[in-house]
Scaffold this active site. Structure first.
Site, PDB file in Angstrom:
ATOM      1  N   GLY A   1      29.733  67.619  29.999  1.00 36.22           N
ATOM      2  CA  GLY A   1      29.381  68.370  28.783  1.00 36.22           C
ATOM      3  C   GLY A   1      28.906  67.453  27.678  1.00 36.22           C
ATOM      4  N   ALA A   2      27.995  66.522  28.018  1.00 35.49           N
ATOM      5  CA  ALA A   2      27.594  65.475  27.056  1.00 35.49           C
ATOM      6  C   ALA A   2      26.253  65.771  26.401  1.00 35.49           C
ATOM      7  CB  ALA A   2      27.563  64.120  27.761  1.00 35.49           C
TER       8      ALA A   2
ATOM      9  N   ARG B   1      25.766  67.852  23.958  1.00 31.41           N
ATOM     10  CA  ARG B   1      25.936  68.069  22.502  1.00 31.41           C
ATOM     11  C   ARG B   1      27.403  67.889  22.130  1.00 31.41           C
ATOM     12  NH1 ARG B   1      27.495  73.727  22.436  1.00 31.41           N
ATOM     13  NH2 ARG B   1      26.851  74.629  24.411  1.00 31.41           N
TER      14      ARG B   1
ATOM     15  N   VAL C   1      30.298  72.188  36.012  1.00 34.66           N
ATOM     16  CA  VAL C   1      31.522  71.565  36.548  1.00 34.66           C
ATOM     17  C   VAL C   1      32.380  72.549  37.341  1.00 34.66           C
ATOM     18  CG1 VAL C   1      31.632  69.733  34.804  1.00 34.66           C
ATOM     19  CG2 VAL C   1      32.837  71.904  34.383  1.00 34.66           C
TER      20      VAL C   1
ATOM     21  N   ASN D   1      35.220  66.505  29.550  1.00 32.79           N
ATOM     22  CA  ASN D   1      35.035  67.020  28.194  1.00 32.79           C
ATOM     23  C   ASN D   1      34.470  68.440  28.168  1.00 32.79           C
ATOM     24  OD1 ASN D   1      34.242  66.712  25.130  1.00 32.79           O
ATOM     25  ND2 ASN D   1      32.344  67.233  26.200  1.00 32.79           N
TER      26      ASN D   1
ATOM     27  N   TYR E   1      42.289  79.721  26.194  1.00 31.45           N
ATOM     28  CA  TYR E   1      41.956  78.331  25.840  1.00 31.45           C
ATOM     29  C   TYR E   1      43.236  77.495  25.697  1.00 31.45           C
ATOM     30  CZ  TYR E   1      39.615  74.648  23.047  1.00 31.45           C
ATOM     31  OH  TYR E   1      39.116  73.459  22.558  1.00 31.45           O
TER      32      TYR E   1
ATOM     33  N   ALA F   1      46.132  78.016  27.089  1.00 35.44           N
ATOM     34  CA  ALA F   1      46.734  77.806  28.419  1.00 35.44           C
ATOM     35  C   ALA F   1      45.984  76.711  29.167  1.00 35.44           C
ATOM     36  CB  ALA F   1      46.694  79.118  29.210  1.00 35.44           C
TER      37      ALA F   1
ATOM     38  N   LYS G   1      44.173  74.238  27.847  1.00 39.57           N
ATOM     39  CA  LYS G   1      44.342  72.926  27.211  1.00 39.57           C
ATOM     40  C   LYS G   1      45.751  72.386  27.422  1.00 39.57           C
ATOM     41  CE  LYS G   1      40.252  72.066  25.577  1.00 39.57           C
ATOM     42  NZ  LYS G   1      39.386  71.187  26.393  1.00 39.57           N
TER      43      LYS G   1
HETATM   44  P1  NAP Z   1      30.334  72.247  22.287  1.00 39.09           P
HETATM   45  O1  NAP Z   1      29.612  71.671  21.132  1.00 39.09           O
HETATM   46  O2  NAP Z   1      30.337  73.726  22.497  1.00 39.09           O
HETATM   47  O3  NAP Z   1      29.824  71.520  23.615  1.00 39.09           O
HETATM   48  C1  NAP Z   1      30.382  71.864  24.863  1.00 39.09           C
HETATM   49  C2  NAP Z   1      29.670  71.095  25.943  1.00 39.09           C
HETATM   50  O4  NAP Z   1      30.260  71.446  27.213  1.00 39.09           O
HETATM   51  C3  NAP Z   1      28.180  71.424  26.024  1.00 39.09           C
HETATM   52  O5  NAP Z   1      27.467  70.235  26.320  1.00 39.09           O
HETATM   53  C4  NAP Z   1      28.128  72.393  27.193  1.00 39.09           C
HETATM   54  O6  NAP Z   1      26.883  72.395  27.868  1.00 39.09           O
HETATM   55  C5  NAP Z   1      29.197  71.815  28.096  1.00 39.09           C
HETATM   56  N1  NAP Z   1      29.651  72.764  29.106  1.00 39.09           N
HETATM   57  C6  NAP Z   1      30.223  73.970  28.913  1.00 39.09           C
HETATM   58  N2  NAP Z   1      30.504  74.522  30.095  1.00 39.09           N
HETATM   59  C7  NAP Z   1      30.086  73.660  31.063  1.00 39.09           C
HETATM   60  C8  NAP Z   1      30.096  73.667  32.471  1.00 39.09           C
HETATM   61  N3  NAP Z   1      30.575  74.717  33.159  1.00 39.09           N
HETATM   62  N4  NAP Z   1      29.616  72.604  33.130  1.00 39.09           N
HETATM   63  C9  NAP Z   1      29.114  71.528  32.453  1.00 39.09           C
HETATM   64  N5  NAP Z   1      29.064  71.465  31.108  1.00 39.09           N
HETATM   65  C10 NAP Z   1      29.545  72.527  30.423  1.00 39.09           C
HETATM   66  O7  NAP Z   1      31.887  71.867  22.268  1.00 39.09           O
HETATM   67  P2  NAP Z   1      32.660  70.651  21.548  1.00 39.09           P
HETATM   68  O8  NAP Z   1      33.218  71.190  20.303  1.00 39.09           O
HETATM   69  O9  NAP Z   1      31.864  69.446  21.560  1.00 39.09           O
HETATM   70  O10 NAP Z   1      33.885  70.509  22.573  1.00 39.09           O
HETATM   71  C11 NAP Z   1      33.933  69.499  23.560  1.00 39.09           C
HETATM   72  C12 NAP Z   1      35.346  69.457  24.123  1.00 39.09           C
HETATM   73  O11 NAP Z   1      36.271  69.211  23.062  1.00 39.09           O
HETATM   74  C13 NAP Z   1      35.777  70.787  24.750  1.00 39.09           C
HETATM   75  O12 NAP Z   1      36.590  70.532  25.868  1.00 39.09           O
HETATM   76  C14 NAP Z   1      36.603  71.432  23.646  1.00 39.09           C
HETATM   77  O13 NAP Z   1      37.527  72.340  24.164  1.00 39.09           O
HETATM   78  C15 NAP Z   1      37.254  70.198  23.038  1.00 39.09           C
HETATM   79  N6  NAP Z   1      37.733  70.385  21.682  1.00 39.09           N
HETATM   80  C16 NAP Z   1      36.878  70.764  20.672  1.00 39.09           C
HETATM   81  C17 NAP Z   1      37.379  70.925  19.388  1.00 39.09           C
HETATM   82  C18 NAP Z   1      36.501  71.336  18.229  1.00 39.09           C
HETATM   83  O14 NAP Z   1      37.038  71.677  17.165  1.00 39.09           O
HETATM   84  N7  NAP Z   1      35.191  71.284  18.340  1.00 39.09           N
HETATM   85  C19 NAP Z   1      38.737  70.706  19.131  1.00 39.09           C
HETATM   86  C20 NAP Z   1      39.567  70.324  20.175  1.00 39.09           C
HETATM   87  C21 NAP Z   1      39.051  70.162  21.441  1.00 39.09           C
HETATM   88  P3  NAP Z   1      25.902  73.667  27.798  1.00 39.09           P
HETATM   89  O15 NAP Z   1      25.167  73.494  26.529  1.00 39.09           O
HETATM   90  O16 NAP Z   1      25.036  73.505  28.978  1.00 39.09           O
HETATM   91  O17 NAP Z   1      26.735  74.894  27.839  1.00 39.09           O
END
Ligand code: NAP
Length: 245
Positions: free
Chosen positions: A10-11, A13, A62, A88, A153, A155, A157
Protein backbone atom coordinates in the site's frame (compact mmCIF):
# COMPACT_ATOMS: atom_id res chain seq x y z
CA UNK A 1 19.83 0.79 4.87
CA UNK A 2 22.40 0.38 2.05
CA UNK A 3 22.04 -2.99 0.36
CA UNK A 4 18.82 -3.92 2.16
CA UNK A 5 15.66 -4.71 0.23
CA UNK A 6 12.31 -3.53 1.60
CA UNK A 7 8.75 -4.23 0.50
CA UNK A 8 6.11 -1.73 1.58
CA UNK A 9 2.51 -2.72 0.86
CA UNK A 10 0.00 0.00 0.00
CA UNK A 11 2.85 2.39 -0.85
CA UNK A 12 1.16 4.39 -3.61
CA UNK A 13 0.00 7.08 -1.15
CA UNK A 14 -0.30 8.10 2.48
CA UNK A 15 1.79 6.51 5.19
CA UNK A 16 3.03 3.70 2.92
CA UNK A 17 4.30 6.22 0.39
CA UNK A 18 6.13 8.13 3.14
CA UNK A 19 7.71 4.94 4.46
CA UNK A 20 8.80 3.81 0.98
CA UNK A 21 10.35 7.18 0.16
CA UNK A 22 12.17 7.42 3.46
CA UNK A 23 13.57 3.88 3.20
CA UNK A 24 14.63 4.57 -0.40
CA UNK A 25 16.30 7.85 0.51
CA UNK A 26 18.25 6.03 3.22
CA UNK A 27 19.75 3.67 0.64
CA UNK A 28 17.44 0.63 0.59
CA UNK A 29 16.12 -1.03 -2.56
CA UNK A 30 12.37 -0.51 -2.30
CA UNK A 31 9.49 -2.50 -3.75
CA UNK A 32 6.55 -0.09 -3.91
CA UNK A 33 3.41 -2.20 -3.80
CA UNK A 34 0.17 -0.76 -5.13
CA UNK A 35 -3.29 -2.12 -5.86
CA UNK A 36 -4.95 0.29 -8.27
CA UNK A 37 -2.85 3.32 -9.18
CA UNK A 38 0.27 2.61 -11.20
CA UNK A 39 0.74 6.36 -11.85
CA UNK A 40 0.94 7.11 -8.13
CA UNK A 41 3.28 4.17 -7.51
CA UNK A 42 5.54 5.25 -10.39
CA UNK A 43 5.77 8.74 -8.89
CA UNK A 44 7.04 7.16 -5.66
CA UNK A 45 9.62 5.21 -7.65
CA UNK A 46 10.70 8.44 -9.43
CA UNK A 47 11.08 10.26 -6.10
CA UNK A 48 13.28 7.47 -4.72
CA UNK A 49 15.38 7.32 -7.89
CA UNK A 50 15.76 11.11 -7.92
CA UNK A 51 17.21 10.81 -4.40
CA UNK A 52 19.75 8.26 -5.69
CA UNK A 53 17.92 5.10 -4.55
CA UNK A 54 16.55 2.05 -6.37
CA UNK A 55 12.89 1.12 -6.52
CA UNK A 56 10.27 -0.78 -8.50
CA UNK A 57 6.50 -0.48 -8.57
CA UNK A 58 4.87 -3.87 -8.07
CA UNK A 59 1.13 -4.52 -8.34
CA UNK A 60 -0.72 -6.92 -6.08
CA UNK A 61 -3.96 -6.88 -4.15
CA UNK A 62 -2.66 -8.20 -0.83
CA UNK A 63 -5.86 -10.22 -0.32
CA UNK A 64 -4.96 -12.42 -3.31
CA UNK A 65 -2.36 -15.05 -2.55
CA UNK A 66 -1.45 -15.67 -6.20
CA UNK A 67 -0.95 -11.94 -6.84
CA UNK A 68 1.32 -11.73 -3.80
CA UNK A 69 3.30 -14.73 -5.06
CA UNK A 70 3.78 -13.03 -8.47
CA UNK A 71 4.95 -9.90 -6.63
CA UNK A 72 7.47 -12.09 -4.76
CA UNK A 73 8.92 -13.33 -8.07
CA UNK A 74 9.04 -9.83 -9.52
CA UNK A 75 10.93 -8.48 -6.48
CA UNK A 76 13.34 -11.44 -6.49
CA UNK A 77 14.11 -10.81 -10.17
CA UNK A 78 14.81 -7.12 -9.49
CA UNK A 79 16.57 -7.15 -6.12
CA UNK A 80 16.74 -10.69 -4.69
CA UNK A 81 15.27 -11.63 -1.30
CA UNK A 82 13.42 -9.15 0.90
CA UNK A 83 15.00 -8.16 4.24
CA UNK A 84 12.18 -5.92 5.48
CA UNK A 85 8.46 -6.41 4.96
CA UNK A 86 6.17 -3.54 5.97
CA UNK A 87 2.53 -4.66 6.05
CA UNK A 88 0.91 -1.26 5.63
CA UNK A 89 -1.97 -1.68 3.14
CA UNK A 90 -5.25 -0.82 4.78
CA UNK A 91 -8.86 0.25 4.31
CA UNK A 92 -11.76 1.39 6.45
CA UNK A 93 -15.48 0.63 6.13
CA UNK A 94 -16.90 2.55 9.08
CA UNK A 95 -20.38 2.09 10.45
CA UNK A 96 -22.03 1.42 13.81
CA UNK A 97 -21.73 -2.25 14.69
CA UNK A 98 -25.48 -2.86 14.75
CA UNK A 99 -25.64 -1.68 11.12
CA UNK A 100 -22.41 -3.28 9.93
CA UNK A 101 -22.84 -5.85 7.18
CA UNK A 102 -20.91 -9.06 7.11
CA UNK A 103 -19.33 -7.85 3.87
CA UNK A 104 -18.03 -4.65 5.55
CA UNK A 105 -16.59 -6.79 8.33
CA UNK A 106 -14.98 -9.30 5.94
CA UNK A 107 -13.42 -6.71 3.62
CA UNK A 108 -11.61 -4.89 6.42
CA UNK A 109 -10.45 -8.08 8.13
CA UNK A 110 -9.33 -9.50 4.79
CA UNK A 111 -7.12 -6.53 3.81
CA UNK A 112 -5.47 -6.04 7.22
CA UNK A 113 -5.21 -9.61 8.52
CA UNK A 114 -5.59 -11.64 5.32
CA UNK A 115 -3.09 -9.32 3.62
CA UNK A 116 -0.65 -9.65 6.51
CA UNK A 117 -1.04 -13.43 6.35
CA UNK A 118 -0.48 -13.62 2.58
CA UNK A 119 2.50 -11.27 2.47
CA UNK A 120 4.20 -12.53 5.61
CA UNK A 121 3.89 -16.18 4.65
CA UNK A 122 5.06 -15.54 1.09
CA UNK A 123 8.14 -13.58 2.27
CA UNK A 124 8.71 -15.57 5.48
CA UNK A 125 11.76 -17.47 4.22
CA UNK A 126 13.33 -14.23 2.99
CA UNK A 127 12.91 -12.54 6.38
CA UNK A 128 14.05 -15.64 8.27
CA UNK A 129 17.18 -16.06 6.14
CA UNK A 130 18.12 -12.36 6.14
CA UNK A 131 20.91 -11.46 8.56
CA UNK A 132 18.72 -8.65 9.88
CA UNK A 133 15.20 -9.64 8.84
CA UNK A 134 12.34 -7.39 9.85
CA UNK A 135 8.58 -7.82 9.86
CA UNK A 136 6.80 -4.55 10.61
CA UNK A 137 3.01 -4.28 10.73
CA UNK A 138 1.22 -0.94 10.74
CA UNK A 139 -1.49 -1.24 13.37
CA UNK A 140 -3.33 1.67 15.03
CA UNK A 141 -4.26 3.35 18.31
CA UNK A 142 -7.75 2.10 17.41
CA UNK A 143 -6.54 -1.48 17.95
CA UNK A 144 -5.80 -0.54 21.58
CA UNK A 145 -8.65 1.81 22.42
CA UNK A 146 -11.42 0.84 20.00
CA UNK A 147 -13.29 3.58 18.14
CA UNK A 148 -16.97 4.27 17.60
CA UNK A 149 -18.05 2.87 14.20
CA UNK A 150 -14.86 0.87 13.67
CA UNK A 151 -15.51 -2.58 15.18
CA UNK A 152 -14.10 -4.24 12.06
CA UNK A 153 -11.00 -2.01 11.87
CA UNK A 154 -10.32 -2.21 15.64
CA UNK A 155 -10.58 -6.00 15.57
CA UNK A 156 -8.18 -6.18 12.61
CA UNK A 157 -5.67 -3.79 14.16
CA UNK A 158 -5.75 -5.61 17.55
CA UNK A 159 -5.26 -8.85 15.66
CA UNK A 160 -1.93 -7.55 14.37
CA UNK A 161 -0.63 -7.23 17.95
CA UNK A 162 -1.09 -10.96 18.56
CA UNK A 163 0.22 -11.72 15.10
CA UNK A 164 3.57 -9.96 15.58
CA UNK A 165 4.02 -11.26 19.12
CA UNK A 166 3.66 -14.81 17.83
CA UNK A 167 5.92 -14.24 14.83
CA UNK A 168 8.50 -12.61 17.09
CA UNK A 169 8.70 -15.97 18.88
CA UNK A 170 8.74 -18.00 15.66
CA UNK A 171 11.45 -15.79 14.07
CA UNK A 172 13.61 -15.39 17.18
CA UNK A 173 15.87 -18.35 16.46
CA UNK A 174 16.86 -16.73 13.15
CA UNK A 175 17.68 -13.37 14.78
CA UNK A 176 14.97 -11.64 12.76
CA UNK A 177 12.35 -9.50 14.51
CA UNK A 178 8.64 -8.72 14.28
CA UNK A 179 7.03 -5.52 15.58
CA UNK A 180 4.00 -3.31 15.20
CA UNK A 181 3.89 0.44 14.82
CA UNK A 182 0.61 1.88 16.11
CA UNK A 183 0.02 5.38 14.73
CA UNK A 184 -2.54 7.70 16.23
CA UNK A 185 -4.58 9.91 13.94
CA UNK A 186 -2.31 10.80 11.03
CA UNK A 187 -2.81 13.36 8.24
CA UNK A 188 -3.65 11.17 5.20
CA UNK A 189 -6.67 10.61 2.96
CA UNK A 190 -7.90 8.09 5.57
CA UNK A 191 -8.22 10.93 8.12
CA UNK A 192 -9.92 13.16 5.51
CA UNK A 193 -12.93 10.81 5.62
CA UNK A 194 -13.52 11.79 9.28
CA UNK A 195 -16.10 14.62 9.64
CA UNK A 196 -14.72 17.98 10.91
CA UNK A 197 -16.68 17.89 14.19
CA UNK A 198 -15.25 14.43 14.96
CA UNK A 199 -11.73 15.63 14.06
CA UNK A 200 -12.13 18.47 16.57
CA UNK A 201 -13.14 16.03 19.31
CA UNK A 202 -10.16 13.76 18.49
CA UNK A 203 -7.75 16.72 18.54
CA UNK A 204 -8.84 17.62 22.07
CA UNK A 205 -7.71 14.14 23.16
CA UNK A 206 -4.17 14.47 21.78
CA UNK A 207 -1.82 15.83 24.49
CA UNK A 208 0.69 17.07 21.87
CA UNK A 209 -2.21 19.02 20.31
CA UNK A 210 -1.73 18.04 16.67
CA UNK A 211 -2.44 15.15 14.35
CA UNK A 212 0.52 12.96 13.42
CA UNK A 213 2.39 13.48 10.18
CA UNK A 214 3.43 10.79 7.73
CA UNK A 215 7.07 11.55 8.65
CA UNK A 216 6.33 10.88 12.35
CA UNK A 217 5.36 7.31 11.43
CA UNK A 218 8.01 6.80 8.72
CA UNK A 219 10.81 7.80 11.13
CA UNK A 220 9.83 5.02 13.55
CA UNK A 221 9.48 2.47 10.75
CA UNK A 222 12.90 3.40 9.41
CA UNK A 223 14.39 2.84 12.87
CA UNK A 224 12.69 -0.57 13.20
CA UNK A 225 13.86 -1.51 9.70
CA UNK A 226 17.45 -0.64 10.53
CA UNK A 227 20.11 -2.74 12.22
CA UNK A 228 19.93 -0.42 15.26
CA UNK A 229 16.65 -2.02 16.38
CA UNK A 230 17.97 -5.59 16.44
CA UNK A 231 17.12 -6.22 20.15
CA UNK A 232 13.50 -5.05 19.89
CA UNK A 233 10.95 -7.71 19.01
CA UNK A 234 7.30 -8.47 19.70
CA UNK A 235 6.66 -4.82 20.58
CA UNK A 236 4.05 -2.25 19.70
CA UNK A 237 5.59 1.19 19.18
CA UNK A 238 3.01 3.95 19.66
CA UNK A 239 3.25 7.09 17.51
CA UNK A 240 0.21 8.98 18.77
CA UNK A 241 1.15 12.26 20.44
CA UNK A 242 0.42 10.84 23.90
CA UNK A 243 -3.17 9.69 23.24
CA UNK A 244 -2.81 6.50 25.24
CA UNK A 245 -1.37 7.99 28.47
P1 NAP B 1 -4.47 5.57 2.67
O1 NAP B 1 -3.95 6.93 2.43
O2 NAP B 1 -5.92 5.28 2.47
O3 NAP B 1 -3.60 4.53 1.82
C1 NAP B 1 -3.87 3.15 1.91
C2 NAP B 1 -2.97 2.42 0.95
O4 NAP B 1 -3.25 1.01 1.06
C3 NAP B 1 -3.19 2.82 -0.50
O5 NAP B 1 -1.94 2.85 -1.16
C4 NAP B 1 -4.05 1.68 -1.02
O6 NAP B 1 -3.91 1.46 -2.42
C5 NAP B 1 -3.47 0.51 -0.26
N1 NAP B 1 -4.36 -0.65 -0.25
C6 NAP B 1 -5.61 -0.73 0.24
N2 NAP B 1 -6.08 -1.97 0.06
C7 NAP B 1 -5.11 -2.69 -0.57
C8 NAP B 1 -5.00 -4.02 -1.02
N3 NAP B 1 -6.02 -4.88 -0.90
N4 NAP B 1 -3.86 -4.41 -1.59
C9 NAP B 1 -2.81 -3.55 -1.75
N5 NAP B 1 -2.86 -2.26 -1.34
C10 NAP B 1 -4.00 -1.84 -0.77
O7 NAP B 1 -4.20 5.09 4.18
P2 NAP B 1 -3.10 5.58 5.25
O8 NAP B 1 -3.78 6.53 6.13
O9 NAP B 1 -1.85 5.90 4.61
O10 NAP B 1 -2.96 4.21 6.08
C11 NAP B 1 -1.87 3.33 5.89
C12 NAP B 1 -1.88 2.33 7.04
O11 NAP B 1 -1.79 3.03 8.28
C13 NAP B 1 -3.18 1.52 7.12
O12 NAP B 1 -2.88 0.21 7.54
C14 NAP B 1 -3.97 2.24 8.20
O13 NAP B 1 -4.89 1.39 8.81
C15 NAP B 1 -2.84 2.67 9.12
N6 NAP B 1 -3.17 3.77 10.00
C16 NAP B 1 -3.57 4.99 9.49
C17 NAP B 1 -3.88 6.02 10.37
C18 NAP B 1 -4.33 7.38 9.89
O14 NAP B 1 -4.79 8.18 10.71
N7 NAP B 1 -4.18 7.71 8.62
C19 NAP B 1 -3.77 5.82 11.75
C20 NAP B 1 -3.36 4.58 12.22
C21 NAP B 1 -3.06 3.57 11.34
P3 NAP B 1 -5.12 1.78 -3.43
O15 NAP B 1 -5.00 3.23 -3.69
O16 NAP B 1 -4.80 0.97 -4.62
O17 NAP B 1 -6.39 1.39 -2.78
Amino acid sequence: MEGRTCLVTGASRGIGRGIAEQLGESGANVAVNYRSSIEDAEKVVETIEAAGGSAIATRADVTGRREVESMHDEIHDAFGPVDVLVNNAGITQDTKFEEMTRDEWDQVIDVHLGGAFNCTQTFFDDIKCSEEGRLICISSIVGKQGNFGQANYAAAKSGLFGFVRTLALELAESGSTANCVAPGFTETSMLETVPDRVRDVILEEIPLDRFGTIEDVANVVEFLASEESSYITGEVLDVNGGMDL
